[in-house]
Design a protein around this motif. Structure first.
Motif, PDB file in Angstrom:
ATOM      1  N   GLN A 113      -4.375  -0.408   3.448  1.00 42.58           N
ATOM      2  CA  GLN A 113      -5.587   0.124   2.833  1.00 42.58           C
ATOM      3  C   GLN A 113      -6.637   0.504   3.864  1.00 42.58           C
ATOM      4  O   GLN A 113      -7.374   1.472   3.694  1.00 42.58           O
ATOM      5  N   SER A 114      -6.709  -0.240   4.975  1.00 42.49           N
ATOM      6  CA  SER A 114      -7.738   0.039   5.979  1.00 42.49           C
ATOM      7  C   SER A 114      -7.350   1.179   6.914  1.00 42.49           C
ATOM      8  O   SER A 114      -8.220   1.813   7.514  1.00 42.49           O
ATOM      9  N   THR A 115      -6.054   1.468   7.023  1.00 43.04           N
ATOM     10  CA  THR A 115      -5.597   2.493   7.964  1.00 43.04           C
ATOM     11  C   THR A 115      -4.999   3.719   7.304  1.00 43.04           C
ATOM     12  O   THR A 115      -4.826   4.752   7.953  1.00 43.04           O
ATOM     13  N   GLY A 116      -4.637   3.594   6.021  1.00 36.50           N
ATOM     14  CA  GLY A 116      -3.956   4.689   5.352  1.00 36.50           C
ATOM     15  C   GLY A 116      -2.459   4.696   5.583  1.00 36.50           C
ATOM     16  O   GLY A 116      -1.756   5.598   5.128  1.00 36.50           O
ATOM     17  N   LEU A 117      -1.947   3.679   6.275  1.00 34.98           N
ATOM     18  CA  LEU A 117      -0.507   3.584   6.510  1.00 34.98           C
ATOM     19  C   LEU A 117       0.217   3.198   5.225  1.00 34.98           C
ATOM     20  O   LEU A 117      -0.322   2.464   4.394  1.00 34.98           O
ATOM     21  N   ALA A 177      10.629  13.995  23.594  1.00 34.80           N
ATOM     22  CA  ALA A 177      10.577  12.546  23.348  1.00 34.80           C
ATOM     23  C   ALA A 177       9.118  12.127  23.274  1.00 34.80           C
ATOM     24  O   ALA A 177       8.208  12.894  23.622  1.00 34.80           O
ATOM     25  N   TRP A 178       8.907  10.895  22.822  1.00 32.76           N
ATOM     26  CA  TRP A 178       7.541  10.383  22.628  1.00 32.76           C
ATOM     27  C   TRP A 178       7.531   8.899  22.968  1.00 32.76           C
ATOM     28  O   TRP A 178       8.277   8.120  22.366  1.00 32.76           O
ATOM     29  N   ALA A 179       6.716   8.507  23.924  1.00 33.81           N
ATOM     30  CA  ALA A 179       6.526   7.097  24.275  1.00 33.81           C
ATOM     31  C   ALA A 179       5.318   6.589  23.504  1.00 33.81           C
ATOM     32  O   ALA A 179       4.206   7.099  23.682  1.00 33.81           O
ATOM     33  N   ILE A 180       5.531   5.577  22.654  1.00 33.76           N
ATOM     34  CA  ILE A 180       4.481   5.196  21.707  1.00 33.76           C
ATOM     35  C   ILE A 180       4.612   3.741  21.289  1.00 33.76           C
ATOM     36  O   ILE A 180       5.648   3.112  21.490  1.00 33.76           O
ATOM     37  N   TRP A 181       3.576   3.222  20.691  1.00 28.53           N
ATOM     38  CA  TRP A 181       3.503   1.834  20.248  1.00 28.53           C
ATOM     39  C   TRP A 181       3.285   1.799  18.736  1.00 28.53           C
ATOM     40  O   TRP A 181       2.971   2.805  18.105  1.00 28.53           O
ATOM     41  N   ASP A 182       3.437   0.600  18.169  1.00 26.08           N
ATOM     42  CA  ASP A 182       3.147   0.409  16.753  1.00 26.08           C
ATOM     43  C   ASP A 182       1.642   0.474  16.500  1.00 26.08           C
ATOM     44  O   ASP A 182       0.862   0.071  17.363  1.00 26.08           O
ATOM     45  N   PRO A 183       1.250   0.959  15.312  1.00 21.98           N
ATOM     46  CA  PRO A 183       2.065   1.301  14.145  1.00 21.98           C
ATOM     47  C   PRO A 183       2.604   2.737  14.144  1.00 21.98           C
ATOM     48  O   PRO A 183       3.341   3.118  13.248  1.00 21.98           O
ATOM     49  N   TYR A 184       2.211   3.534  15.164  1.00 19.09           N
ATOM     50  CA  TYR A 184       2.698   4.917  15.219  1.00 19.09           C
ATOM     51  C   TYR A 184       4.223   4.951  15.376  1.00 19.09           C
ATOM     52  O   TYR A 184       4.893   5.822  14.806  1.00 19.09           O
ATOM     53  N   PHE A 185       4.744   4.003  16.143  1.00 18.38           N
ATOM     54  CA  PHE A 185       6.192   3.861  16.315  1.00 18.38           C
ATOM     55  C   PHE A 185       6.854   3.653  14.953  1.00 18.38           C
ATOM     56  O   PHE A 185       7.788   4.379  14.575  1.00 18.38           O
ATOM     57  N   ALA A 186       6.386   2.678  14.202  1.00 17.69           N
ATOM     58  CA  ALA A 186       6.976   2.380  12.893  1.00 17.69           C
ATOM     59  C   ALA A 186       6.850   3.568  11.946  1.00 17.69           C
ATOM     60  O   ALA A 186       7.773   3.878  11.185  1.00 17.69           O
ATOM     61  N   SER A 187       5.719   4.255  11.998  1.00 18.72           N
ATOM     62  CA  SER A 187       5.498   5.396  11.111  1.00 18.72           C
ATOM     63  C   SER A 187       6.499   6.517  11.400  1.00 18.72           C
ATOM     64  O   SER A 187       7.118   7.073  10.487  1.00 18.72           O
ATOM     65  N   ALA A 188       6.690   6.839  12.672  1.00 22.70           N
ATOM     66  CA  ALA A 188       7.643   7.895  13.035  1.00 22.70           C
ATOM     67  C   ALA A 188       9.076   7.479  12.727  1.00 22.70           C
ATOM     68  O   ALA A 188       9.896   8.291  12.290  1.00 22.70           O
ATOM     69  N   ALA A 225       0.527 -16.809   7.499  1.00 23.86           N
ATOM     70  CA  ALA A 225       0.769 -17.422   6.193  1.00 23.86           C
ATOM     71  C   ALA A 225       0.786 -16.406   5.051  1.00 23.86           C
ATOM     72  O   ALA A 225       1.267 -16.714   3.955  1.00 23.86           O
ATOM     73  N   ASN A 226       0.277 -15.210   5.317  1.00 27.52           N
ATOM     74  CA  ASN A 226       0.119 -14.213   4.246  1.00 27.52           C
ATOM     75  C   ASN A 226       0.516 -12.825   4.751  1.00 27.52           C
ATOM     76  O   ASN A 226      -0.280 -11.883   4.752  1.00 27.52           O
ATOM     77  N   ARG A 227       1.765 -12.688   5.155  1.00 27.92           N
ATOM     78  CA  ARG A 227       2.197 -11.449   5.802  1.00 27.92           C
ATOM     79  C   ARG A 227       2.237 -10.267   4.823  1.00 27.92           C
ATOM     80  O   ARG A 227       1.902  -9.138   5.182  1.00 27.92           O
ATOM     81  N   THR A 228       2.628 -10.506   3.586  1.00 30.85           N
ATOM     82  CA  THR A 228       2.662  -9.425   2.599  1.00 30.85           C
ATOM     83  C   THR A 228       1.246  -8.943   2.290  1.00 30.85           C
ATOM     84  O   THR A 228       0.989  -7.727   2.233  1.00 30.85           O
ATOM     85  N   ALA A 229       0.340  -9.865   2.087  1.00 28.52           N
ATOM     86  CA  ALA A 229      -1.055  -9.489   1.833  1.00 28.52           C
ATOM     87  C   ALA A 229      -1.650  -8.786   3.047  1.00 28.52           C
ATOM     88  O   ALA A 229      -2.436  -7.845   2.902  1.00 28.52           O
ATOM     89  N   THR A 230      -1.269  -9.225   4.253  1.00 28.81           N
ATOM     90  CA  THR A 230      -1.748  -8.565   5.469  1.00 28.81           C
ATOM     91  C   THR A 230      -1.307  -7.113   5.499  1.00 28.81           C
ATOM     92  O   THR A 230      -2.091  -6.214   5.827  1.00 28.81           O
ATOM     93  N   ALA A 231      -0.041  -6.869   5.158  1.00 24.75           N
ATOM     94  CA  ALA A 231       0.463  -5.491   5.137  1.00 24.75           C
ATOM     95  C   ALA A 231      -0.331  -4.639   4.155  1.00 24.75           C
ATOM     96  O   ALA A 231      -0.616  -3.455   4.420  1.00 24.75           O
ATOM     97  N   GLN A 232      -0.716  -5.210   3.007  1.00 23.56           N
ATOM     98  CA  GLN A 232      -1.516  -4.472   2.035  1.00 23.56           C
ATOM     99  C   GLN A 232      -2.895  -4.151   2.606  1.00 23.56           C
ATOM    100  O   GLN A 232      -3.399  -3.034   2.456  1.00 23.56           O
ATOM    101  N   ILE A 233      -3.512  -5.123   3.257  1.00 25.49           N
ATOM    102  CA  ILE A 233      -4.842  -4.925   3.832  1.00 25.49           C
ATOM    103  C   ILE A 233      -4.796  -3.865   4.922  1.00 25.49           C
ATOM    104  O   ILE A 233      -5.636  -2.962   4.977  1.00 25.49           O
ATOM    105  N   ILE A 234      -3.803  -3.966   5.806  1.00 27.60           N
ATOM    106  CA  ILE A 234      -3.668  -2.996   6.896  1.00 27.60           C
ATOM    107  C   ILE A 234      -3.422  -1.603   6.320  1.00 27.60           C
ATOM    108  O   ILE A 234      -3.999  -0.607   6.788  1.00 27.60           O
TER     109      ILE A 234
END
Length: 330
Positions: free
Chosen positions: A270-274, A196-207, A259-268
């Motif tokens: 690009q900056s993290t490789g997610l 098992a793995w105890a973890i937080w986002d964004p690693y949680f979401a990625s797995a 106010a810009n959640r979709t654009a935020t996801a794009q920025i994140i």
């Protein structure tokens, strides 16, 4: 035009003009025309520690909010894999301000490392979890007895695991924690080297999305999973007004994120490789809004409970008083 009207216009434009960098850059430019800066020329340097989960800091970095707030300062951004490493850097004077989950500052304070809690973001218990592989037969917390569980020592996931073990009616000695950084834990999890793995986002979401990992439990009812902003006492002493400005710009960033959640996801992404869907998933698990604010009595009490639990288990060497590390603006 009001901030609200401008944000609405930006969101509408993003939703109707397609995707990609053009929309994102337009939205970024819009923030620069509406945000208000109480420019502080006295700050000469600001070194910030952040991690992949630091959405508001990521946006503040991308928008250059602190360059505008502190025009005479050298601003540097330093990425770390997790909170413990950020607070180690804070303790040795490598950074001035950092952002972590709830457990790292408890570890640091117990080790007599200098720090001030300067703000917190709302609890986000759904943004952390104990995961098991997609083909695992583990379905109950009590089944963790004797199992190998990957976790970053001293992280927010460490506290989640402590609370989960307690809820299961087990002793801490009943499990086998495997102390790994998020990247190493992910590799061990994928190879089946841990149960098992105890973890937080964004690693949680990625797995969850890429490995089809199953959630054994989230933090709901176990750990509030606060985000804390911390600063070195030396920086606070030299720049007390700047601390308030730092918090204000975190909230400028969060207002834009909401106010810009979709654009935020794009920025994140690009900056993290997610991958975009990973960024979107962990953004959606954050409270709306996720503003930074001075610690309340309840937040301090919750944090004290964490510290007391760790002291009882001798995970930290001694009891501590959280209030002594809370900056009051004085």
């Amino acid at each position: 035009m009001t901030q609200q009207q401008n944000n609405t216009q930006t969101t509408s434009w993003l939703n109707t003009s397609g995707h990609g960098m053009t929309a994102m850059l337009f939205a970024c430019a819009m923030l620069g025309t509406t945000a208000v800066w109480a420019v502080d020329p006295s700050v000469k340097e600001l070194r910030i520690g952040f991690q992949k989960s630091s959405i508001n800091f990521a946006i503040a970095k991308q928008q250059k909010l602190y360059e505008k707030e502190f025009p005479n300062a050298k601003i540097s951004w330093n990425e770390f894999p997790a909170g413990p490493q950020i607070l180690e850097a804070l303790a040795v004077g490598s950074i001035d301000v950092g952002v972590t989950g709830d457990t790292p500052p408890v570890y640091a304070q117990a080790a007599n490392k200098p720090l001030y809690y300067i703000a917190y973001e709302a609890a986000k218990p759904l943004a952390s979890a104990i995961l098991v592989p997609k083909d695992s037969q583990l379905t109950q917390l009590k089944a963790l007895k004797g199992k190998r569980i990957a976790v970053q020592k001293g992280s927010s996931a460490h506290y989640l695991l402590v609370q989960a073990v307690r809820k299961a009616g087990l002793q801490w000695s009943d499990i086998q924690p495997v102390w790994l950084s998020p990247a190493d834990a992910r590799a061990a999890f994928q190879k089946g080297a841990v149960d098992a793995w105890a973890i937080w986002d964004p690693y949680f979401a990625s797995a969850q999305l890429e490995d089809q990992a199953k959630v054994l439990t989230s933090g709901q009812g176990l750990s509030p999973n606060y985000t804390f902003y911390l600063a070195s006492p030396d920086f606070v002493k030299k720049n007390p007004k700047a601390v308030t400005s730092i918090i204000q710009q975190i909230n400028v960033a969060d207002q834009w994120v909401q106010a810009n959640r979709t654009a935020t996801a794009q920025i994140i992404g690009q900056s993290t490789g997610l991958k975009p869907q990973v960024s979107q998933a962990f953004i959606e698990r954050r409270p709306k809004p996720s503003r930074a604010a001075p610690l309340t009595a309840k937040v301090i009490a919750d944090q004290q409970q964490l510290a007391n639990r760790f002291a009882e288990l001798k995970i930290i060497p001694k009891p501590i008083n959280i209030k002594l590390a809370v900056w009051t603006g004085k």
